[in-house]
Each structure stands twice: as structure tokens, then as C-alpha cells.
Design a protein around this motif. Sequence first.
Motif, short mmCIF file in Angstrom:
data_model
loop_
_atom_site.label_atom_id
_atom_site.label_comp_id
_atom_site.label_asym_id
_atom_site.label_seq_id
_atom_site.Cartn_x
_atom_site.Cartn_y
_atom_site.Cartn_z
N ASN A 1 5.65 -44.44 -8.02
CA ASN A 1 4.83 -43.94 -6.92
C ASN A 1 5.20 -44.64 -5.62
O ASN A 1 5.25 -45.87 -5.53
CB ASN A 1 3.34 -44.13 -7.21
CG ASN A 1 2.52 -43.22 -6.33
OD1 ASN A 1 2.58 -43.30 -5.10
ND2 ASN A 1 1.78 -42.31 -6.95
N LEU A 2 5.48 -43.81 -4.60
CA LEU A 2 5.95 -44.36 -3.32
C LEU A 2 4.90 -45.27 -2.67
O LEU A 2 5.24 -46.14 -1.87
CB LEU A 2 6.33 -43.21 -2.38
CG LEU A 2 7.65 -42.52 -2.74
CD1 LEU A 2 7.77 -41.17 -2.05
CD2 LEU A 2 8.84 -43.43 -2.34
N GLY B 1 6.14 -32.01 -3.65
CA GLY B 1 7.46 -31.39 -3.75
C GLY B 1 7.53 -30.07 -3.02
O GLY B 1 8.27 -29.17 -3.40
N GLY B 2 6.79 -29.96 -1.92
CA GLY B 2 6.74 -28.69 -1.21
C GLY B 2 7.46 -28.70 0.12
O GLY B 2 7.39 -27.74 0.87
N GLY B 3 8.10 -29.83 0.47
CA GLY B 3 8.73 -29.92 1.79
C GLY B 3 7.76 -30.35 2.87
O GLY B 3 8.09 -30.34 4.06
N LEU B 4 6.54 -30.74 2.46
CA LEU B 4 5.54 -31.20 3.43
C LEU B 4 5.56 -32.72 3.58
O LEU B 4 4.83 -33.28 4.41
CB LEU B 4 4.13 -30.75 3.01
CG LEU B 4 3.91 -29.23 2.97
CD1 LEU B 4 2.53 -28.91 2.39
CD2 LEU B 4 4.03 -28.64 4.37
N GLY B 5 6.36 -33.41 2.77
CA GLY B 5 6.56 -34.85 2.93
C GLY B 5 5.38 -35.71 2.52
O GLY B 5 5.26 -36.85 2.98
N GLY B 6 4.54 -35.20 1.63
CA GLY B 6 3.32 -35.95 1.27
C GLY B 6 3.60 -37.33 0.69
O GLY B 6 2.92 -38.31 1.04
N GLY B 7 4.58 -37.43 -0.17
CA GLY B 7 4.89 -38.74 -0.78
C GLY B 7 5.39 -39.72 0.26
O GLY B 7 4.98 -40.89 0.29
N THR C 1 14.44 -31.65 -3.94
CA THR C 1 15.22 -31.92 -2.73
C THR C 1 16.65 -32.28 -3.11
O THR C 1 17.62 -31.79 -2.51
CB THR C 1 14.57 -33.08 -1.94
OG1 THR C 1 13.25 -32.68 -1.57
CG2 THR C 1 15.35 -33.41 -0.68
N LYS D 1 -5.43 -37.12 -3.30
CA LYS D 1 -4.22 -36.30 -3.08
C LYS D 1 -4.63 -34.88 -2.73
O LYS D 1 -5.25 -34.19 -3.54
CB LYS D 1 -3.38 -36.32 -4.36
CG LYS D 1 -1.99 -35.72 -4.19
CD LYS D 1 -1.02 -36.70 -3.60
CE LYS D 1 0.21 -36.03 -3.06
NZ LYS D 1 0.93 -36.81 -2.06
N LYS E 1 4.02 -33.06 7.24
CA LYS E 1 4.90 -32.68 8.36
C LYS E 1 5.46 -31.30 8.09
O LYS E 1 5.55 -30.84 6.94
CB LYS E 1 6.05 -33.68 8.53
CG LYS E 1 6.94 -33.94 7.31
CD LYS E 1 8.06 -32.98 7.07
CE LYS E 1 8.89 -33.35 5.82
NZ LYS E 1 9.85 -32.31 5.40
N ASP F 1 2.40 -40.78 2.36
CA ASP F 1 1.57 -41.78 1.65
C ASP F 1 2.21 -43.16 1.78
O ASP F 1 1.51 -44.16 2.00
CB ASP F 1 1.48 -41.44 0.15
CG ASP F 1 0.65 -40.20 -0.14
OD1 ASP F 1 -0.05 -39.72 0.76
OD2 ASP F 1 0.72 -39.72 -1.29
N ASP G 1 12.36 -39.54 5.10
CA ASP G 1 11.31 -39.03 5.99
C ASP G 1 10.28 -40.09 6.37
O ASP G 1 9.39 -39.81 7.19
CB ASP G 1 10.56 -37.87 5.30
CG ASP G 1 11.33 -36.57 5.36
OD1 ASP G 1 12.31 -36.48 6.12
OD2 ASP G 1 10.93 -35.64 4.65
N1 ATP Z 1 2.45 -40.72 -3.57
C1 ATP Z 1 3.25 -39.68 -3.88
N2 ATP Z 1 2.88 -38.44 -3.56
C2 ATP Z 1 3.68 -37.39 -3.86
N3 ATP Z 1 4.85 -37.50 -4.52
C3 ATP Z 1 5.27 -38.71 -4.87
C4 ATP Z 1 4.49 -39.86 -4.56
N4 ATP Z 1 5.14 -40.93 -5.01
C5 ATP Z 1 6.27 -40.47 -5.56
N5 ATP Z 1 6.37 -39.14 -5.50
C6 ATP Z 1 7.51 -38.32 -5.99
O1 ATP Z 1 8.19 -37.78 -4.85
C7 ATP Z 1 8.46 -36.39 -5.03
C8 ATP Z 1 8.45 -35.69 -3.68
O2 ATP Z 1 7.16 -35.74 -3.17
P1 ATP Z 1 6.74 -35.11 -1.78
O3 ATP Z 1 5.40 -34.49 -1.94
O4 ATP Z 1 6.92 -36.09 -0.69
O5 ATP Z 1 7.86 -33.97 -1.64
P2 ATP Z 1 8.23 -33.07 -0.47
O6 ATP Z 1 6.97 -32.55 0.15
O7 ATP Z 1 9.22 -32.08 -0.97
O8 ATP Z 1 8.90 -34.06 0.55
P3 ATP Z 1 10.17 -33.90 1.45
O9 ATP Z 1 9.91 -32.85 2.45
O10 ATP Z 1 10.20 -35.27 2.05
O11 ATP Z 1 11.30 -33.59 0.52
C9 ATP Z 1 7.40 -35.89 -5.99
O12 ATP Z 1 7.84 -34.80 -6.75
C10 ATP Z 1 7.12 -37.12 -6.85
O13 ATP Z 1 7.97 -37.13 -7.97
#
Ligand code: ATP
Length: 284
Positions: A70-71, A100-106, A180, A95, A14, A109, A140
Motif C-alpha cells: 500500500n502506497l 486503477g482508473g487513471g485518477l491517481g488515487g493511490g 498502467t 477509499k 487528478k 493517498d 504522479d
Molecule cells: N492507497 C492505494 N490506493 C489505491 N491503489 C493503491 C494504493 N496503494 C497501492 N495501490 C496499488 O496501485 C494501483 C494503482 O492505483 P491508482 O488508483 O493510483 O491507479 P490509477 O488511478 O490508474 O493511477 P495512475 O493514473 O497514477 O496510473 C492499484 O491497482 C493498487 O494495486
Amino acid sequence: MSNEISRNWPAPAKLNLFLHINGRRADGYHELQTLFQFIDCCDLLDFRVTQTPELILHSDMSSVVADSDNLILRAAKSLQQATGYPGGAEIWLEKCLPMGGGLGGGSSDAATTLVALNQLWNTQLSNDELATIGLKLGADIPVFIRGFAAFAEGVGERLQAVTPTEFWYLVIAPDAHVSTAAVFQDPLLPRNTPKLGIDTLMSQPWANDCQDLVVSKYPQVAKALGWLLEYAPSRMTGTGACVFGEFSSQQQALAALAKLPSDMQGFVAKGMNISPLIVRLNHP
Ligand SMILES: Nc1ncnc2c1ncn2[C@@H]1O[C@H](COP(=O)(O)OP(=O)(O)OP(=O)(O)O)[C@@H](O)[C@H]1O
Ligand SMILES: C[C@](O)(CO)[C@H](O)COP(=O)(O)OP(=O)(O)OC[C@H]1O[C@@H](n2ccc(N)nc2=O)[C@H](O)[C@@H]1O
């Protein structure tokens, strides 16, 4: 029960097209007003239903995130607990999204895991019930479960469907991990943006309240955003580190990508107001 693998469940990224912080709640979480749109850049998950209750994850993430954190596994376990489903699942994760980039990947998932297993286990929870389970794991997750571009309030769980322009984006992932929690704890974070109505918010210029703080602390983010702003209106997503520029055509976005200095990583993606997960759910 089928032993087949159900393949290619997408978990899209996102973007926060704008992100305002309106205050801090007693529990430490922040009241937000934000606009979510999906992009067509996804992690991919495969699932195999098992008769026994074990949940097994195959991924190359286990050296970075312990299985217990892991989520994906936490989401699957929450669904088992909420429904009393007696079986389990084997899950494969490809993957692709930067972490941890603000793209909400975790979060994405986790949402894909809840939606896919609810279908494959035939546990028949409603989207509202899945979103309630998801919200306990991350702010998110509900938007990824519902799968429509949304204006969000609260901590991100009160959602209203909207249809912003589906631009082409050039996303740059700076070589920085922005926590975050650390951004939300920083005393210098502005927290008092007035709450506004959706019509005003949608029509005024869009901004991210976390951006100045993150740019001041992370030179890589400052550099990426400075470069991108030469080509397009650009902002940070979430709490960073990723930044995105908006282009009206794929060709323009690719032309800018071609000029990206070799020490930066970027990709071009299309904005989507309906998530690829919903498309997959309706057209298996
Ligand atoms: N399946 C997963 N994929 C990615 N990160 C995960 C997962 N499960 C747990 N995590 C943890 O969640 C943290 C945040 O991951 P994510 O990639 O969602 O961050 P984000 O892009 O900054 O998300 P947001 O915008 O929601 O803050 C990771 O650094 C990791 O420690
Ligand atoms: C900033 C956004 O990316 C906007 O989309 C999200 O709201 C963050 O969502 P997320 O990564 O799923 O965040 P969570 O895992 O729920 O929370 C991580 C940490 O960020 C802080 N946090 C998060 C969301 C929020 N509305 N207020 C907060 O203060 C909390 O300290 C929390 O411990």
C-alpha cells in the motif's frame, strides 16, 4: 506529544487533460508531456501520531492491496527513513476513488500521507524533499504534493503551474481495470508525439495518446467514451479506464449524469487548480 486524531486530510483525484508520449527512456519509463488538474472528489485520511515506530493502516483495502504494497504505508515508511523520526502513526483511509482508473488515487493517498505526516511529525522537510521521496514511489506523486494544476514533463516530475479552465466534469468509471504498466509495455502504443512548447500545447485541441489503444482493447471504455461524446468534449485520463466529459456548468453535467444508462457508473466533479490538500494544509 498529542494523542489526538487529525482528521479529514483529502487525497483528491487528478485528470490528465492531455497526455502525450514523446519517447522511451533507457530505464523503460516514458517521456511524457501532460496537463494535470485536480478534481474535488477525494479519498479521506485520518492520522494519529504514536510514540512507537509502528505504522498501522485501517482500511477496507487490505483484501485488494497487501499492506506492504500500500502506497500509504510505503510513503510513511519512506518519510521515517528519510528523517530518522522515531515515532509512528495510525492511519485511517476512507477509499472513495475508483482504483486503477487513471485518477491517481493511490499516488494521491501517498502524497497526502507525506504532507500530513511531515506536518504532524514536525519533520520539516521542504516540498522539494517530499516530492523527491514521492517520485521514488510513483511518477504522479510529485504533482499531488505540490498541489497546483501543472504542465508536466519528464516522467511527470518537471512541473510548471498553469491555470486551465476549471470545468465541471462528468467522470465515468468503466467496469475495467487497465494496468498502467501493460499500456506502457504495449508495442502498439504510439510513443513518438513530437515535444511541443507549452503555449502551443495549451492552445491546440487536447488528446490522450493512450486512448485509441485502450479503447480498442476494452469495450467498456469504448462504450463509456462513445456515450459521453454525445454530450460533451470527452477524453480518457491517464492510462484509463476512466473517461471524462467537460461541461461549463454543474447543472449541465448533472443533466447528462441523469441520463447515464444504469449499467454505467459516473459522478460529477469540479476541476480545481489548487488541490483540496493545500487548502486543508493552510486552513486546518
Ligand atoms: N492507497 C492505494 N490506493 C489505491 N491503489 C493503491 C494504493 N496503494 C497501492 N495501490 C496499488 O496501485 C494501483 C494503482 O492505483 P491508482 O488508483 O493510483 O491507479 P490509477 O488511478 O490508474 O493511477 P495512475 O493514473 O497514477 O496510473 C492499484 O491497482 C493498487 O494495486
Ligand atoms: C500515465 C500517468 O497516469 C499520467 O499521469 C502516470 O504517469 C502514471 O503514473 P503512476 O501510476 O504513478 O505510474 P508508476 O507507478 O510510476 O508506474 C507504473 C508503470 O507504468 C510505466 N510508466 C509509468 C510512467 C511513465 N512516465 N512511464 C512508464 O513507462 C512503467 O512501466 C511503470 O512500471
